[in-house]
Design a protein around this motif. Structure first.
Motif, PDB file in Angstrom:
ATOM      1  N   HIS A 205      87.348  66.115  27.045  1.00  0.00           N
ATOM      2  CA  HIS A 205      86.554  66.124  28.596  1.00  0.00           C
ATOM      3  C   HIS A 205      86.691  64.797  28.822  1.00  0.00           C
ATOM      4  N   PRO A 206      86.680  64.778  30.383  1.00  0.00           N
ATOM      5  CA  PRO A 206      86.748  63.584  31.028  1.00  0.00           C
ATOM      6  C   PRO A 206      85.673  62.482  30.554  1.00  0.00           C
TER       7      PRO A 206
ATOM      8  N   PRO B   3      95.397  54.368  27.062  1.00  0.00           N
ATOM      9  CA  PRO B   3      95.458  53.709  28.370  1.00  0.00           C
ATOM     10  C   PRO B   3      95.053  54.405  29.326  1.00  0.00           C
ATOM     11  N   PRO B   4      94.430  53.768  30.413  1.00  0.00           N
ATOM     12  CA  PRO B   4      93.862  54.605  31.490  1.00  0.00           C
ATOM     13  C   PRO B   4      94.828  55.639  32.191  1.00  0.00           C
ATOM     14  N   GLY B   5      94.290  56.774  32.221  1.00  0.00           N
ATOM     15  CA  GLY B   5      95.176  58.102  32.894  1.00  0.00           C
ATOM     16  C   GLY B   5      96.311  58.311  31.896  1.00  0.00           C
TER      17      GLY B   5
ATOM     18  N   ALA C 294      93.337  49.654  27.294  1.00  0.00           N
ATOM     19  CA  ALA C 294      93.110  51.086  26.971  1.00  0.00           C
ATOM     20  C   ALA C 294      91.607  51.182  26.399  1.00  0.00           C
ATOM     21  N   VAL C 295      91.266  52.611  26.148  1.00  0.00           N
ATOM     22  CA  VAL C 295      90.116  52.744  25.553  1.00  0.00           C
ATOM     23  C   VAL C 295      90.567  52.739  24.025  1.00  0.00           C
ATOM     24  N   TYR C 296      89.630  52.079  23.045  1.00  0.00           N
ATOM     25  CA  TYR C 296      90.112  52.214  21.731  1.00  0.00           C
ATOM     26  C   TYR C 296      88.997  52.753  20.984  1.00  0.00           C
ATOM     27  N   TYR C 297      89.848  53.906  20.107  1.00  0.00           N
ATOM     28  CA  TYR C 297      88.691  54.764  19.306  1.00  0.00           C
ATOM     29  C   TYR C 297      89.060  54.425  17.931  1.00  0.00           C
TER      30      TYR C 297
END
Lengths: 110, 120
Positions: free
Chosen positions: A41-42, B42-44, B93-96
């Motif tokens: 989800h966003p 990465p974004p989007g 980016a978002v890193y998980y």
């Protein structure tokens, strides 16, 4: 390694069933029963929905099911609900001992 | 209940090294039943597996990032870390961080993610 191929988007009405495909090669999807599916989800972290092609983790609704034929895996969501609207990603283990994701599919509940 | 928490700088300059740490709580990183991994988004865009590590130190890396990535584990601190060198804007980016049960084929527990921006 190349990303697995998923449709960019799918849609369905509440109560209907939808299927998302995930196509790879004999070096990944077709070669191993190590396909997983994630719901995102966003703004949230992904959530594991299916592992090893067709297994559901504890707590995941029975409305979610997975299958595989040849180099293509599929995720089916039955009895579509508004809360199912999300992005869905497949992943597969590969012959190079790596992991590859699909490009993602945006599910819209009409 | 097992929890993972990413930490590290949110802003990194181009050509420098991105460094993140994932702290594992509610369980031991030294369990023989699990691997530990890093994934980014990465974004989007979609998810990209970066690499994974076993508590013994065995590592597995995405071939496209292998030359720039180092993943290490510190069992005494119950942490594992990511270093990505020579970063560019494409590494924003978002890193998980996440746990892999038994094999690297799936991730069953994820951190909340941390946003890293590469910019001067």
């Amino acid at each position: 390694q190349s990303a697995l191929t998923q449709p960019a988007s799918v849609s369905g009405s509440p109560g209907q069933s939808i299927t998302i495909s995930c196509t790879g090669t004999s070096s990944d999807v077709g070669g191993y029963n190590y396909v997983s599916w994630y719901q995102q989800h966003p703004g949230k972290a992904p959530k594991l929905m299916i592992y090893e092609v067709s297994n559901r983790p504890s707590g995941v609704s029975h409305r979610f099911s997975g299958s595989k034929s040849g180099n293509t895996a599929s995720l089916t969501i039955s009895g579509l609900q508004a809360e199912d609207e999300a992005d869905y990603y497949c992943s597969s283990y590969t012959s190079s001992s790596t992991l590859v994701f699909g490009g993602g599919t945006k599910l819209t509940v009409l | 209940q097992l929890q993972l928490q990413e930490s590290g700088p949110g802003l990194v300059k181009p050509s420098e090294t991105l460094s993140l740490t994932c702290t594992v709580s509610g369980g031991s990183i030294s369990s023989s039943s699990y691997y530990w991994g890093w994934i980014r988004q990465p974004p989007g865009k979609g998810l990209e597996w970066i690499g994974s590590i076993y508590y013994s130190g065995s590592t597995y890396y995405n071939p496209s990032l292998k030359s720039r990535v180092t993943i290490s584990v510190d069992t005494s601190k119950n942490q594992f870390s990511l270093k990505l060198s020579s970063v560019t804007a494409a590494d924003t980016a978002v890193y998980y961080c996440a746990r892999h049960p038994f094999t690297i084929s799936r991730m069953d527990v994820w951190g909340q993610g941390t946003t890293v921006t590469v910019s001067s």
